[in-house]
Design a protein around this motif. Structure first.
Motif, PDB file in Angstrom:
ATOM      1  N   GLY A 175     -13.385 -13.103   1.240  1.00  0.00           N
ATOM      2  CA  GLY A 175     -13.908 -11.947   0.513  1.00  0.00           C
ATOM      3  C   GLY A 175     -14.071 -10.741   1.407  1.00  0.00           C
ATOM      4  N   LEU A 176     -14.511 -10.981   2.634  1.00  0.00           N
ATOM      5  CA  LEU A 176     -14.679  -9.889   3.590  1.00  0.00           C
ATOM      6  C   LEU A 176     -13.336  -9.304   4.003  1.00  0.00           C
ATOM      7  N   GLY A 177     -12.350 -10.178   4.214  1.00  0.00           N
ATOM      8  CA  GLY A 177     -11.012  -9.713   4.558  1.00  0.00           C
ATOM      9  C   GLY A 177     -10.388  -8.899   3.441  1.00  0.00           C
ATOM     10  N   ASP A 178     -10.612  -9.336   2.204  1.00  0.00           N
ATOM     11  CA  ASP A 178     -10.094  -8.588   1.057  1.00  0.00           C
ATOM     12  C   ASP A 178     -10.709  -7.190   0.995  1.00  0.00           C
ATOM     13  N   LEU A 179     -12.016  -7.114   1.288  1.00  0.00           N
ATOM     14  CA  LEU A 179     -12.681  -5.813   1.279  1.00  0.00           C
ATOM     15  C   LEU A 179     -12.148  -4.929   2.396  1.00  0.00           C
ATOM     16  N   ALA A 180     -11.903  -5.507   3.564  1.00  0.00           N
ATOM     17  CA  ALA A 180     -11.362  -4.733   4.682  1.00  0.00           C
ATOM     18  C   ALA A 180      -9.978  -4.178   4.340  1.00  0.00           C
ATOM     19  N   ALA A 181      -9.161  -4.998   3.691  1.00  0.00           N
ATOM     20  CA  ALA A 181      -7.819  -4.546   3.303  1.00  0.00           C
ATOM     21  C   ALA A 181      -7.888  -3.459   2.235  1.00  0.00           C
ATOM     22  N   GLU A 182      -8.785  -3.646   1.276  1.00  0.00           N
ATOM     23  CA  GLU A 182      -8.929  -2.673   0.194  1.00  0.00           C
ATOM     24  C   GLU A 182      -9.364  -1.308   0.723  1.00  0.00           C
ATOM     25  N   ALA A 183     -10.248  -1.308   1.722  1.00  0.00           N
ATOM     26  CA  ALA A 183     -10.803  -0.064   2.243  1.00  0.00           C
ATOM     27  C   ALA A 183     -10.160   0.358   3.563  1.00  0.00           C
ATOM     28  N   ALA A 184      -8.985  -0.202   3.866  1.00  0.00           N
ATOM     29  CA  ALA A 184      -8.339   0.057   5.153  1.00  0.00           C
ATOM     30  C   ALA A 184      -8.107   1.541   5.402  1.00  0.00           C
ATOM     31  N   GLU A 185      -7.785   2.302   4.369  1.00  0.00           N
ATOM     32  CA  GLU A 185      -7.430   3.712   4.541  1.00  0.00           C
ATOM     33  C   GLU A 185      -8.497   4.658   4.009  1.00  0.00           C
TER      34      GLU A 185
END
Length: 487
Positions: A175-185
């Motif tokens: 879940g944390l990785g998904d959030l990091a990818a979603e907010a990467a930019e």
């Protein structure tokens, strides 16, 4: 964690144990502790591995497998070879360990006032039906209680970590990785020492936690689980008295490794528990990093960088209808703190023993389930909390756009590079930007005016005039995408 619940199989290399009788899924009595009461559903899977009933089942498992192992190795003169039916019958004592057997064992222990001796008698009662009554002396042969206990705890802890804690940690990390990818930019104003600092992206800052937690997860995954079976003071004295010609250390190592554990060749009466202290230190470190994440997420929520998605029908505040409180992360913080208090205590206690044996470890180890349970509960709350977050890009962007002074770093660094390249008028870049920006807000117009008057090379001046706080994020997005994937 007391009271009976259903027990799924304990996985070991020796047998699948997929057909065990389930222990009664009875409603618990009024609980003293939160894990057995309010939060029972979140931590119930641990009961299958770290409860008192699970410990007793694992003791029976170890005793039965030692019995089978001694026969298979022909360790003593006159030992028969067991038939497949007898082996299956012996293992059936473990797979058939249900509510009635729990009660029976408790009744035996009430008489013996000794938990491991009760297990020995419990098994012995069942040998006649298997045609093995004459082998009753083989139950608990040459064993001290700690031979059985250390292996039983090792099996239970290993399975609890591998089957419950690690999956919960991986789910939270996903879940944390998904959030990091979603907010990467998503460009974001950083705050160092609580003050506006060089921008990053929200995804990169989350990815830092993903990377840190993943490293700790790998340490937990690689942990050895040690075991021994070498007698009253670790000397194999009783073993050699009964069968002096046998290589007992080698036989013991084969047995311990059959249980899926790592053999400890040199101990006192107790297995030294160093591996447990190592494991608890790694889980505690994971907990502390996760605690830091919860504090950061809570803080981002408080300044509006995240919106919390309301849960239908839920009450945020008993008096203020507008509120959605970040309770998942607050709950996680508290449980991580409790978990670490126990893990730290266990790690300090278990590595010490007076001379060859004392019982402080025995009392301490009964709290392993509680210590890991609070970590599992925290992970459950983090996982749920992450699903209830939405990135508030407008708020983050407005915060960043109000802090153009953070470009002072870029400008003075470009001035340094220009000075090295021979451009005139680039002296004291840091001091000049400090005079312009320290203690005051600087907007885009003032910065452009300052840059125009510096006398930079045309390329450098154009580059700085095009730069905005939202663009001044370096490789943050790339780093976020790269390290979010490690989850």
């Amino acid at each position: 964690m007391a009271n009976s619940v259903s027990f799924p199989a304990v996985s070991t290399p020796l047998s699948a144990h997929q057909d065990r009788v389930s222990l009664a899924a009875a409603e618990p009595q009024i609980a003293l502790g939160a894990l057995d009461g309010r939060y029972r559903s979140a931590v119930a899977p641990l009961i299958d591995h770290l409860s008192e009933a699970a410990l007793n089942r694992n003791r029976i498992h170890v005793e039965v497998e030692w019995f089978i192992h001694l026969c298979a190795e022909q360790a003593l003169e006159g030992l028969p070879s067991l038939s497949e039916e007898q082996v299956a019958g012996l293992r059936g004592i473990v797979t058939g360990f249900g509510p009635e057997e729990v009660a029976e064992l408790a009744a035996i222990e009430a008489e013996t006032v000794h938990d491991v001796k009760a297990v020995e008698y419990f098994i012995a009662r069942r040998l006649d039906a298997l045609g093995l009554a004459e082998l009753t002396p083989l139950v608990h042969f040459a064993c001290t209680s700690e031979d059985i206990n250390n292996l039983s705890y090792a099996v239970g802890i290993r399975d609890a970590v591998e089957q419950v804690w690690l999956p919960a940690a991986r789910t939270a990390l996903k879940g944390l990785g998904d959030l990091a990818a979603e907010a990467a930019e998503v460009p974001m104003l950083s705050r160092t020492h609580g003050q506006p600092a060089t921008p990053s992206t929200l995804g990169k800052e989350i990815a830092v936690f993903v990377h840190r937690l993943t490293r700790q997860l790998r340490r937990v995954e690689a942990q050895e689980h040690l075991g021994k079976i070498n007698g009253a003071t670790g000397t194999y004295a009783a073993h050699l008295a009964a069968a002096p010609g046998l290589d007992w250390p080698a036989l013991a190592q084969r047995f311990v490794e059959k249980l899926g554990l790592t053999f400890n060749p040199l101990t006192t009466q107790i297995e030294s528990h160093d591996w447990q202290a190592e494991l608890y230190a790694d889980i505690a470190r994971f907990n502390r990093i996760l605690h830091g994440l919860c504090v950061d997420i809570w803080s981002y929520i408080s300044i509006g960088f995240f919106r919390q998605i309301p849960v239908a029908g839920a009450t945020g505040s008993s008096t203020m209808p507008h509120k959605v409180n970040p309770i998942r992360f607050e709950n996680a913080e508290a449980n991580l703190e409790i978990s670490n208090a126990l893990l730290d205590s266990l790690g300090a206690t278990l590595v010490e023993s007076r001379w060859q044996r004392d019982l402080t470890d025995s009392s301490g180890q009964r709290n392993i389930g509680t210590s890991i349970g609070h970590s599992v509960l925290a992970l459950s709350n983090v996982t749920k909390g992450l699903t209830q977050l939405a990135v508030a890009e407008e708020t983050i962007a407005a915060d960043l756009d109000a802090n153009w002074e953070v470009l002072g770093e870029a400008i003075q660094t470009v001035m340094r590079a220009e000075a090295i390249a021979g451009t005139e008028g680039m002296a004291n870049p840091y001091e000049r930007l400090k005079e312009l920006t320290r203690g005051r807000r600087v907007d885009a117009e003032k910065l452009e005016e300052f840059v125009t008057g510096l006398g930079l090379s045309p390329a450098a001046e154009a580059r700085l005039k095009e730069l905005t706080p939202a663009q001044y994020t370096g490789l943050a997005a790339q780093l976020a995408r790269e390290f979010a994937a490690t989850s």
